[in-house]
Design an enzyme around this catalytic site. Structure first.
Site, mmCIF file in Angstrom:
data_model
loop_
_atom_site.group_PDB
_atom_site.id
_atom_site.type_symbol
_atom_site.label_atom_id
_atom_site.label_comp_id
_atom_site.label_asym_id
_atom_site.label_seq_id
_atom_site.Cartn_x
_atom_site.Cartn_y
_atom_site.Cartn_z
ATOM 1 N N PHE A 63 0.854 -1.192 0.000
ATOM 2 C CA PHE A 63 0.000 0.000 0.000
ATOM 3 C C PHE A 63 0.888 1.240 0.000
ATOM 4 C CE2 PHE A 63 -2.446 3.308 2.319
ATOM 5 C CZ PHE A 63 -3.502 3.442 1.410
ATOM 6 N N TYR A 65 1.307 5.402 -0.211
ATOM 7 C CA TYR A 65 0.560 6.615 0.139
ATOM 8 C C TYR A 65 1.327 7.895 -0.183
ATOM 9 C CZ TYR A 65 3.672 5.947 4.136
ATOM 10 O OH TYR A 65 4.784 5.738 4.917
ATOM 11 N N GLY A 66 2.637 7.778 -0.492
ATOM 12 C CA GLY A 66 3.469 8.949 -0.768
ATOM 13 C C GLY A 66 4.317 8.731 -1.996
ATOM 14 N N SER A 67 5.630 8.809 -1.828
ATOM 15 C CA SER A 67 6.527 8.746 -2.981
ATOM 16 C C SER A 67 6.515 7.385 -3.683
ATOM 17 C CB SER A 67 7.959 9.091 -2.565
ATOM 18 O OG SER A 67 8.455 8.165 -1.619
ATOM 19 N N GLU A 141 13.343 1.944 1.659
ATOM 20 C CA GLU A 141 12.584 2.521 2.768
ATOM 21 C C GLU A 141 13.229 2.288 4.131
ATOM 22 O OE1 GLU A 141 9.703 4.409 2.305
ATOM 23 O OE2 GLU A 141 10.401 4.242 0.239
#
Length: 240
Positions: A63, A65-67, A141
């Site tokens: 999932f 949500y940003g980059s 990440e």
């Protein structure tokens, strides 16, 4: 998969982003800050085992949500939108003094914080190359450990389906959790911060643009992009 639609006109544009460029773009991971260490391949293998165990992995979803929406870290074979309940997208991960910030102008990154809901993108990984793609994702990440936004499994609603997906949520006890800032204060940060991988204005612009392309309108980020554009104009275009 996604229908063509008339997109809203963003106030924050490539013109604004062009004012905030690093002297040199560096893609490599610098030395970790004090109290952290560089992650090793075996760390990522252990993370995969802790998250998935021995379960079958015909469908492994991430999932975003940003980059990760506009710069996926790994391959995928399917993409769809979905809603995560109980978490919301927030500029709560600070302070970034290297990638998209500096010692004089630190940046704030997006992470998932408690409460509310978040609409984002779901990526399905290739089942025959799941682990190698998860490792690519973790290398990006979680290059340093312990992570301030560790991976966890969440339930995301997509159409008639509830999909179990991996995502990254802020650890409020990490020391990098930032809360209580007004939108105006966040905009002040995003309009100034520049690091070795680019600016926070670029990060915000790309995130909002790609969310809109997916048919996802984030009211908070939409207000922020307007505020950031206004601040950049005042700093670089006043008196023209």
């Amino acid at each position: 998969m996604f229908t063509t639609r008339q997109l809203r006109q963003m106030r924050l544009t490539a013109r604004h982003v062009a004012y905030l460029q690093p002297d040199e773009v560096l893609e490599g991971l610098p030395a970790p800050p004090e109290g952290m260490r560089a992650a090793a391949p075996e760390d990522h293998v252990a993370t995969i085992a802790s998250l998935f165990g021995e379960e079958a992995h015909d469908e492994t979803w991430v999932f975003a949500y940003g980059s990760l929406i506009w710069k996926p870290a790994c391959e995928h074979v399917e993409i769809r939108t979905g809603t995560l309940h109980g978490r919301h997208r927030a500029f709560c991960l600070g302070w970034n003094r290297q990638h998209r910030g500096s010692e004089t102008t630190p940046g704030l990154m997006l992470a998932l914080d408690r409460g509310g809901s978040c609409k984002g993108a779901l990526y399905r990984l290739p089942p025959d190359r799941r682990d190698e793609n998860l490792i690519k994702l973790f290398e990006r990440e979680m290059g340093w450990l312990p992570s301030a936004f560790p991976p966890r499994m969440v339930n995301v609603r997509s159409g008639e389906r509830t999909i179990r997906a991996l995502t990254f949520c802020i650890d409020r006890n990490s020391g990098r959790y930032v809360s209580g800032l007004t939108e105006e204060a966040i905009a002040d940060v995003l309009a100034r911060a520049v690091g070795t991988r680019g600016s926070m204005a670029e990060y915000l612009h790309a995130t909002v643009e790609h969310l809109e392309q997916l048919g996802i309108h984030d009211a908070h980020l939409w207000r922020l992009q307007k505020l950031v554009a206004e601040r950049i104009e005042a700093a670089y275009e006043a008196g023209r």
